[in-house]
Design a protein around this motif. Structure first.
Motif, mmCIF file in Angstrom:
data_model
loop_
_atom_site.group_PDB
_atom_site.id
_atom_site.type_symbol
_atom_site.label_atom_id
_atom_site.label_comp_id
_atom_site.label_asym_id
_atom_site.label_seq_id
_atom_site.Cartn_x
_atom_site.Cartn_y
_atom_site.Cartn_z
ATOM 1 N N THR A 1 -0.322 -2.817 -4.468
ATOM 2 C CA THR A 1 -0.087 -3.808 -3.418
ATOM 3 C C THR A 1 0.161 -3.131 -2.076
ATOM 4 O O THR A 1 -0.402 -3.535 -1.046
ATOM 5 C CB THR A 1 1.123 -4.697 -3.781
ATOM 6 O OG1 THR A 1 0.849 -5.381 -5.005
ATOM 7 C CG2 THR A 1 1.395 -5.710 -2.680
ATOM 8 N N ILE A 2 0.989 -2.103 -2.075
ATOM 9 C CA ILE A 2 1.279 -1.386 -0.828
ATOM 10 C C ILE A 2 0.017 -0.732 -0.281
ATOM 11 O O ILE A 2 -0.259 -0.780 0.924
ATOM 12 C CB ILE A 2 2.372 -0.325 -1.058
ATOM 13 C CG1 ILE A 2 3.697 -0.986 -1.467
ATOM 14 C CG2 ILE A 2 2.562 0.534 0.186
ATOM 15 C CD1 ILE A 2 4.324 -1.859 -0.425
ATOM 16 N N THR B 1 -2.367 -3.260 1.419
ATOM 17 C CA THR B 1 -1.822 -4.045 2.531
ATOM 18 C C THR B 1 -1.894 -3.245 3.832
ATOM 19 O O THR B 1 -1.462 -2.091 3.863
ATOM 20 C CB THR B 1 -0.356 -4.429 2.253
ATOM 21 O OG1 THR B 1 -0.277 -5.162 1.028
ATOM 22 C CG2 THR B 1 0.214 -5.266 3.393
ATOM 23 N N TYR C 1 -0.718 -1.981 7.476
ATOM 24 C CA TYR C 1 0.566 -1.841 8.162
ATOM 25 C C TYR C 1 0.331 -1.327 9.578
ATOM 26 O O TYR C 1 -0.654 -0.621 9.845
ATOM 27 C CB TYR C 1 1.487 -0.884 7.398
ATOM 28 C CG TYR C 1 1.904 -1.401 6.042
ATOM 29 C CD1 TYR C 1 3.012 -2.219 5.904
ATOM 30 C CD2 TYR C 1 1.162 -1.098 4.903
ATOM 31 C CE1 TYR C 1 3.383 -2.714 4.658
ATOM 32 C CE2 TYR C 1 1.518 -1.585 3.665
ATOM 33 C CZ TYR C 1 2.637 -2.391 3.540
ATOM 34 O OH TYR C 1 2.997 -2.890 2.315
ATOM 35 N N THR D 1 6.428 1.850 8.753
ATOM 36 C CA THR D 1 6.547 0.499 8.204
ATOM 37 C C THR D 1 6.063 0.465 6.758
ATOM 38 O O THR D 1 6.665 -0.171 5.886
ATOM 39 C CB THR D 1 5.745 -0.494 9.053
ATOM 40 O OG1 THR D 1 6.196 -0.429 10.406
ATOM 41 C CG2 THR D 1 5.898 -1.914 8.535
ATOM 42 N N LYS D 2 4.974 1.160 6.507
ATOM 43 C CA LYS D 2 4.444 1.231 5.140
ATOM 44 C C LYS D 2 5.445 1.907 4.201
ATOM 45 O O LYS D 2 5.683 1.425 3.077
ATOM 46 C CB LYS D 2 3.121 1.999 5.142
ATOM 47 C CG LYS D 2 2.487 2.156 3.775
ATOM 48 C CD LYS D 2 1.174 2.921 3.861
ATOM 49 C CE LYS D 2 0.496 3.022 2.507
ATOM 50 N NZ LYS D 2 -0.808 3.729 2.581
ATOM 51 N N ASN E 1 8.726 2.166 4.504
ATOM 52 C CA ASN E 1 9.879 1.292 4.280
ATOM 53 C C ASN E 1 9.553 0.186 3.287
ATOM 54 O O ASN E 1 10.372 -0.164 2.426
ATOM 55 C CB ASN E 1 10.354 0.692 5.606
ATOM 56 C CG ASN E 1 11.108 1.703 6.457
ATOM 57 O OD1 ASN E 1 11.841 2.538 5.932
ATOM 58 N ND2 ASN E 1 10.937 1.634 7.766
ATOM 59 N N SER E 2 8.344 -0.367 3.393
ATOM 60 C CA SER E 2 7.928 -1.411 2.467
ATOM 61 C C SER E 2 7.807 -0.859 1.053
ATOM 62 O O SER E 2 8.182 -1.523 0.074
ATOM 63 C CB SER E 2 6.590 -2.011 2.912
ATOM 64 O OG SER E 2 6.717 -2.659 4.170
ATOM 65 N N TYR F 1 9.446 1.726 -0.200
ATOM 66 C CA TYR F 1 10.816 1.974 -0.671
ATOM 67 C C TYR F 1 11.481 0.678 -1.133
ATOM 68 O O TYR F 1 12.055 0.609 -2.240
ATOM 69 C CB TYR F 1 11.619 2.623 0.456
ATOM 70 C CG TYR F 1 13.100 2.757 0.184
ATOM 71 C CD1 TYR F 1 13.579 3.694 -0.715
ATOM 72 C CD2 TYR F 1 14.030 1.943 0.852
ATOM 73 C CE1 TYR F 1 14.943 3.828 -0.956
ATOM 74 C CE2 TYR F 1 15.383 2.072 0.623
ATOM 75 C CZ TYR F 1 15.839 3.011 -0.283
ATOM 76 O OH TYR F 1 17.183 3.135 -0.524
ATOM 77 N N ASP F 2 11.397 -0.362 -0.319
ATOM 78 C CA ASP F 2 12.029 -1.639 -0.664
ATOM 79 C C ASP F 2 11.447 -2.220 -1.948
ATOM 80 O O ASP F 2 12.183 -2.732 -2.803
ATOM 81 C CB ASP F 2 11.845 -2.645 0.482
ATOM 82 C CG ASP F 2 12.667 -2.278 1.716
ATOM 83 O OD1 ASP F 2 13.623 -1.497 1.582
ATOM 84 O OD2 ASP F 2 12.340 -2.789 2.807
ATOM 85 N N ALA F 3 10.122 -2.142 -2.088
ATOM 86 C CA ALA F 3 9.463 -2.716 -3.269
ATOM 87 C C ALA F 3 9.817 -1.947 -4.539
ATOM 88 O O ALA F 3 10.064 -2.542 -5.600
ATOM 89 C CB ALA F 3 7.956 -2.743 -3.066
ATOM 90 N N SER G 1 13.454 -2.641 -5.444
ATOM 91 C CA SER G 1 13.582 -3.977 -6.013
ATOM 92 C C SER G 1 13.123 -4.009 -7.465
ATOM 93 O O SER G 1 13.777 -4.621 -8.331
ATOM 94 C CB SER G 1 12.761 -4.969 -5.176
ATOM 95 O OG SER G 1 12.798 -6.258 -5.728
#
Length: 510
Positions: free
Chosen positions: A56-57, A60, A62, A67-68, A70-71, A73-75, A78
């Motif tokens: 997914t990352i 997508t 960015y 920004t990529k 951070n996304s 890391y967050d995903a 989670s």
């Protein structure tokens, strides 16, 4: 008959009950080593992998890399929080030492007895796929070491051989050679105060020791200081001396624990301060050079490798010092990474350099680089230098070359970097006549009677005297000589930094 059906119902209920097949997720090796009087360090692999997050990352768009990251890391965090939660609660309630890894969705558990391992497997089988004892890899130790080497007032032979100085001219001079690039090493650490390295350390977010949380870069072995120096050192030892360096101690000595190596891999996806706090993913490096490994076809580090790919971190690995026989390429150098073999000052393959193919038959190594008698920084003093030989010394030359390419193209992809190294390598090399697979031993026997035997003459002897009344099975061995490219000895050739930089096409390649 009624009793028979009752038995079947009880059996069905037992098989359908939670935990019924719990022992199947405990590795056979761990089950066989079961002993009540000892404890184990184990990895628990969760049922839900990181692959969907990574896909997914990757797909997508960015606005920028930060920004990529951070996304990503967050995903990943989670996913780990959602899938590891019940097991983590169990461990915490019993004060069992553990570490949650989000980079590959695994849990590391220390000093746990087999009864507790079985209890975890029984309770939480629906959350996990396997429990394995911690793997211990090896530092790809040099085959020769010469300390107290006096540094010459000129480029080291490996830097000159790959024409890094000519590449610097194309980029804009020595001060531009690696500018804006962060290179990283997973190794024994780095002597951060060394004269050739102290001026281009990243600083905060550039050092991590998973075992000690030591706040400053240190190295008790010398291997990591040497490899980092070859990539980014000053005083003529480094290929990209204007690059910034970061490091993680994944190998406390000659052995490298799986937990430390994965911690280092996670650290580089989203760096923290040296104490493991305050993550800042924007500080992630552009490449990671690795000079450790062991075994063949091992996939336990692949979760980290794929996370690096998604984070746009280019992974390079030494191919190993297990040569000269065929099929000796080490893991993880035989995985989805740039595997690097070693050459001598005379452009011959180093006798120790591991040879492909990989266990799945794929071409390895990808490329070769100077690795015999390479002088670089050492850990014994701030002005100490040593000459080491090994594929550990070769891999940093390739890493430094990629740093030069990233100077002009920060968004350089793994595929493009590999193409630039491979397609513009030098192939006017010294050939030994090795053919992989299968006939290297025969040629060696021929050479015991004729030490001057040339490659073409050896090939004719093999071809003209071969048995042809054979039963064919449909299996064809590689049969590639080391003067045909690519091959399993040199890969695509010996790197040439100048040619790669010269041929580089500027522009986005993401």
């Amino acid at each position: 008959m009624l009793k028979y059906f009752a038995f079947l119902l009880v059996l069905h209920a037992a098989l359908a009950a939670p935990g019924a097949d719990y022992q199947s997720i405990i590795s056979p090796k761990l089950r066989n080593r079961n002993a009540d009087d000892r404890t184990y360090n184990v990895f628990i692999t969760m049922e839900e992998t990181t692959s969907q997050v990574l896909e997914t990352i990757t797909s997508t768009p960015y606005v920028d890399r930060a920004t990529k990251l951070n996304s990503l890391y967050d995903a990943l965090k989670s996913l780990a929080n959602r899938t590891q939660g019940p097991v983590l609660s169990y461990l915490e309630s019993r004060n069992i030492e553990h570490t949650s890894f989000w980079v590959n969705n695994q849990i590391y558990v220390k000093n746990i007895n087999f009864t507790t391992i079985e209890d975890i497997a029984f309770r939480y089988i629906e959350y996990m796929t396997e429990i394995n004892e911690e793997y211990v890899a090896n530092l790809i130790a040099p085959v020769s070491v010469k300390t107290n080497v006096t540094l010459a007032d000129e480029l080291q032979w490996g830097v000159a051989k790959i024409q890094a100085d000519r590449a610097w001219e194309v980029i804009g001079g020595l001060q531009k050679a690696g500018e804006g690039v962060i290179i990283a090493t997973v190794d024994t650490g780095v002597r951060g105060s060394h004269e050739a390295l102290k001026d281009n350390f990243v600083g905060d977010y550039g050092w991590f020791d998973p075992s000690t949380r030591d706040p400053t870069p240190t190295d008790n072995n010398g291997h990591g200081t040497h490899t980092t120096g070859t990539i980014a050192g000053q005083k003529g030892i480094g290929v990209a001396p204007a690059a910034k360096w970061a490091a993680c101690r994944g190998c406390a000595g000659f052995f490298c624990g799986q937990s430390d190596l994965i911690a280092c891999g996670q650290f580089f996806v989203c760096p923290t301060l040296a104490d493991g706090t305050s993550p800042d993913c924007s500080k992630a490096p552009n490449l990671v050079s690795n000079s450790w490994g062991g075994g063949r076809g091992n996939t336990w580090f692949n979760g980290v490798i794929e996370a690096w790919h998604t984070a746009e971190i280019i992974p390079l690995f030494s191919i190993g010092n297990s040569g000269p026989s065929c099929s000796t390429a080490n893991s993880p150098g035989d995985q989805n990474v740039i595997g690097v073999g070693s050459t001598t000052i005379d452009d011959q393959i180093s006798y120790f350099s591991s040879v492909g193919p990989a266990s799945d038959g794929s071409m390895k190594p990808e490329i070769s680089a100077p690795g015999s008698e390479v002088t670089s920084a050492y850990h014994t003093a701030d002005d100490a230098y040593a000459s080491l030989s090994g594929t550990s010394m070769a891999c940093p030359h390739a890493a430094g070359t990629i740093a030069l390419l990233q100077t002009r193209q920060p968004e350089l992809t793994y595929a493009k970097a590999k193409d630039l190294l491979q397609n513009h390598s030098d192939r006017d090399l010294t050939f030994t006549g090795r053919v992989c697979d299968g006939v290297a031993g025969t040629i060696a026997l021929l050479q015991t009677r004729n030490k001057q035997l040339k490659y073409e003459d050896a090939k004719k002897l093999l071809q003209n005297n071969a048995d042809r009344e054979l039963e064919f099975s449909g299996t064809v061995c590689s049969g590639v000589g080391d003067d045909e490219f690519p091959n399993h000895v040199f890969g695509h050739g010996r790197i040439n930094a100048f040619r790669s930089v010269q041929q580089q096409t500027l522009g986005k390649s993401r």
